[in-house]
Design an enzyme around this catalytic site. Structure first.
Site, PDB file in Angstrom:
ATOM      1  CB  SER A  45      42.693  30.809  42.469  1.00 20.75           C
ATOM      2  OG  SER A  45      41.305  30.912  42.742  1.00 20.75           O
ATOM      3  CG  HIS A  46      40.679  35.607  45.707  1.00 22.21           C
ATOM      4  ND1 HIS A  46      41.139  36.103  44.511  1.00 22.21           N
ATOM      5  CD2 HIS A  46      40.700  36.639  46.580  1.00 22.21           C
ATOM      6  CE1 HIS A  46      41.423  37.379  44.648  1.00 22.21           C
ATOM      7  NE2 HIS A  46      41.162  37.733  45.891  1.00 22.21           N
TER       8      HIS A  46
END
Length: 126
Positions: free
Chosen positions: A8-9
């Protein structure tokens, strides 16, 4: 056993998704990786490659990603990693849970776990 990597970012988002999936995944290795390496939003291919290595016990790793550049960096990491890995085209949370459950099967393969993750696209929430 097939392992999982949640990319995920947001490091916190990846950790939370991995935590939820782990509730269903028994002894499945689930690695969370996210952020830009400096506390910000983003993804780093070297960090993803390290997560692949940590999640792999020889049967490969299914990778769940949140957004576009996470896919790109995961692809780069897979190209350079020693671990066999595939990206699942799945919603990251639901896909991670489905994959974690599938990975617990003694007959699980990289393809069957990826397929179960991708089946999460059809889950109705209402």
């Amino acid at each position: 056993m097939v392992g999982l990597a949640v990319v995920s970012h947001s490091k916190r988002a990846a950790e939370g998704i991995a935590e939820i999936a782990a509730e269903m995944g028994g002894d499945t290795r689930i690695e969370a990786v996210g952020g830009d390496g400096q506390g910000g939003i983003g993804t780093v291919s070297d960090d993803i490659e390290a997560a692949l290595a940590a999640a792999d016990d020889g049967d490969g790793v299914v990778v769940l990603v949140d957004l576009g550049s996470a896919v790109m960096n995961a692809e780069v990491a897979i190209e350079t990693a020693d671990a066999e890995a595939v990206i699942a085209d799945a919603p990251v949370l639901e896909g991670a849970v489905n994959a974690a459950v599938a990975a617990t099967s003694p007959t699980a393969t990289l393809d069957t776990v990826r397929e179960q993750a991708e089946d999460a696209r059809d889950i109705d929430k209402l």
